[in-house]
Write an enzyme that holds these catalytic residues in place. Sequence first.
Site, mmCIF file in Angstrom:
data_model
loop_
_atom_site.group_PDB
_atom_site.id
_atom_site.type_symbol
_atom_site.label_atom_id
_atom_site.label_comp_id
_atom_site.label_asym_id
_atom_site.label_seq_id
_atom_site.Cartn_x
_atom_site.Cartn_y
_atom_site.Cartn_z
ATOM 1 N N ARG A 1 90.491 38.000 38.354
ATOM 2 C CA ARG A 1 91.180 38.779 39.389
ATOM 3 C C ARG A 1 90.537 40.147 39.595
ATOM 4 O O ARG A 1 90.089 40.766 38.648
ATOM 5 C CB ARG A 1 92.651 38.994 38.994
ATOM 6 C CG ARG A 1 93.470 37.736 39.090
ATOM 7 C CD ARG A 1 94.878 37.968 38.601
ATOM 8 N NE ARG A 1 94.944 38.054 37.154
ATOM 9 C CZ ARG A 1 96.080 38.154 36.462
ATOM 10 N NH1 ARG A 1 97.235 38.216 37.109
ATOM 11 N NH2 ARG A 1 96.071 38.199 35.146
ATOM 12 N N ASP B 1 89.784 35.807 33.166
ATOM 13 C CA ASP B 1 90.551 36.382 34.268
ATOM 14 C C ASP B 1 89.567 36.859 35.326
ATOM 15 O O ASP B 1 88.752 37.739 35.049
ATOM 16 C CB ASP B 1 91.373 37.566 33.714
ATOM 17 C CG ASP B 1 92.511 37.955 34.632
ATOM 18 O OD1 ASP B 1 92.368 37.769 35.853
ATOM 19 O OD2 ASP B 1 93.536 38.449 34.121
HETATM 20 N N1 LIG Z 1 93.298 29.870 35.417
HETATM 21 C C1 LIG Z 1 94.577 29.729 35.078
HETATM 22 N N2 LIG Z 1 95.491 30.458 35.726
HETATM 23 C C2 LIG Z 1 96.777 30.321 35.369
HETATM 24 C C3 LIG Z 1 97.195 29.424 34.377
HETATM 25 N N3 LIG Z 1 98.548 29.507 34.284
HETATM 26 C C4 LIG Z 1 98.940 30.438 35.179
HETATM 27 N N4 LIG Z 1 97.879 30.935 35.837
HETATM 28 C C5 LIG Z 1 97.809 32.002 36.820
HETATM 29 O O1 LIG Z 1 97.974 33.222 36.111
HETATM 30 C C6 LIG Z 1 98.424 34.207 36.988
HETATM 31 C C7 LIG Z 1 99.589 34.941 36.307
HETATM 32 O O2 LIG Z 1 99.739 36.085 36.935
HETATM 33 P P1 LIG Z 1 100.690 37.282 36.514
HETATM 34 O O3 LIG Z 1 101.952 36.756 35.919
HETATM 35 O O4 LIG Z 1 100.742 38.174 37.681
HETATM 36 O O5 LIG Z 1 99.843 38.083 35.448
HETATM 37 P P2 LIG Z 1 99.775 38.282 33.924
HETATM 38 O O6 LIG Z 1 98.370 38.648 33.623
HETATM 39 O O7 LIG Z 1 100.354 37.098 33.198
HETATM 40 O O8 LIG Z 1 100.649 39.577 33.619
HETATM 41 P P3 LIG Z 1 102.212 39.856 33.670
HETATM 42 O O9 LIG Z 1 102.896 38.637 34.177
HETATM 43 O O10 LIG Z 1 102.313 41.031 34.582
HETATM 44 O O11 LIG Z 1 102.609 40.208 32.284
HETATM 45 C C8 LIG Z 1 98.790 33.504 38.284
HETATM 46 O O12 LIG Z 1 97.766 33.721 39.233
HETATM 47 C C9 LIG Z 1 98.841 32.032 37.881
HETATM 48 O O13 LIG Z 1 98.493 31.160 38.945
HETATM 49 C C10 LIG Z 1 96.198 28.659 33.720
HETATM 50 O O14 LIG Z 1 96.445 27.895 32.794
HETATM 51 N N5 LIG Z 1 94.908 28.838 34.118
#
Ligand SMILES: Nc1nc2c(ncn2[C@@H]2O[C@H](COP(=O)(O)OP(=O)(O)OP(=O)(O)O)[C@@H](O)[C@H]2O)c(=O)[nH]1
Length: 356
Positions: A290, A288
């Site tokens: 971010r 992550d």
């Molecule tokens: N690098 C990567 N990013 C992904 C993948 N699938 C989804 N994402 C990203 O993951 C992030 C998900 O963000 P959120 O849903 O805000 O965060 P989270 O950490 O899952 O937490 P909550 O949803 O709040 O429970 C987004 O920026 C998506 O673009 C993946 O397979 N690889």
Amino acid sequence: MTHPLVPSLPDLIARARADLRMGLPVVLDGPAPQLAAAVETLSPERLAALGPDVVLVLTARRAETLKARAYDGDIARVAVPAGADLGWLRALADPAGDLMTPMKGPLRTLREGDAGPARAAVGLVKTAHLLPAVLMAPLPDASAVPGLTHLPATLLPAALAAEAQFAPVSVGALPMQAAGRGRLHVLRADGEEHFAVEVGQPDRDRPVLARLHSACFTGDVLGSLKCDCGPQLHAALARMGAEGAGVLLYLNQEGRGIGLANKMRAYSLQDQGFDTVEANHRLGFEDDERDFRIGAALLRQLGFSAVRLLTNNPAKVAMLESHGVRVVERVPLKVGRGPENAAYLDTKAAKSGHLL
Ligand SMILES: Nc1nc2c(ncn2[C@@H]2O[C@H](COP(=O)(O)OP(=O)(O)OP(=O)(O)O)[C@@H](O)[C@H]2O)c(=O)[nH]1
Ligand SMILES: [Zn+2]
């Protein structure tokens, strides 16, 4: 005093990101000035112009996949053999061909000298959402290459780690299907824009129902079944609409901060059998990337100091708490699980601490 029109270090960093994305090197100034170029965008002509004395900088994550020793902790400086071409460099930077052409080494990594500028350069390239692979070369005579962006190498790490300072840009009314009346705020820091959707008229003196949503073009816009982002976005807005008030931050952090281009590279690796965390690591990123402080800064800027946070991610709760926003309640947001994303959600629970 510095003239007000002289670019500040954050200005120069924003400019440097644009340069690197265009394939231009930047100069890291110090006792021995160095050129730093992103491997992903480098052209053969510019590679040749960097001269013979180049070093390839990778993250320790990428080095691990390549079985190269990383003597500098989180990065590895790899010696570039004479005659190595762009194809060789790209194969080390990009894991797409790892399974097809596994033997890229043996690689010799450097341990002498100061790794600071190399580490700063990789950090910068990551924030430009490029593959984290940098070519560094000495710049003996800066006057021979006018027009490049110069950054002070020693000040760069602290500047990259600094918390963004947001300025409100604009706000407009927005009626929404899921949430009724709302307002969309656009805020900007160092050239990056993030958005805040206010639903109803949330009271600043009471904890607000809040969601920190990281951008997911594939899930939010295209309805991808590979993740749960789209359903989470819409469920959060609907819940705010039902309660009559809330704030949803739509953060420009696509792909957990690696950008859409790298996320699609990660998806290709997932098709080769790697999970979401392994794919990030093979690309050279952490699970992550971010900067969670952005959410806290935006909430504070909008006047919110306490939230009821819609999330399954305890790291978001911890980050807000440590950056001046009280989380009085974590509100689970469990929607959108299906056959296509079940393994993805299970991996997040097993490896990234998400609550199922
Ligand atoms: N690098 C990567 N990013 C992904 C993948 N699938 C989804 N994402 C990203 O993951 C992030 C998900 O963000 P959120 O849903 O805000 O965060 P989270 O950490 O899952 O937490 P909550 O949803 O709040 O429970 C987004 O920026 C998506 O673009 C993946 O397979 N690889
Ligand atoms: Zn998603």
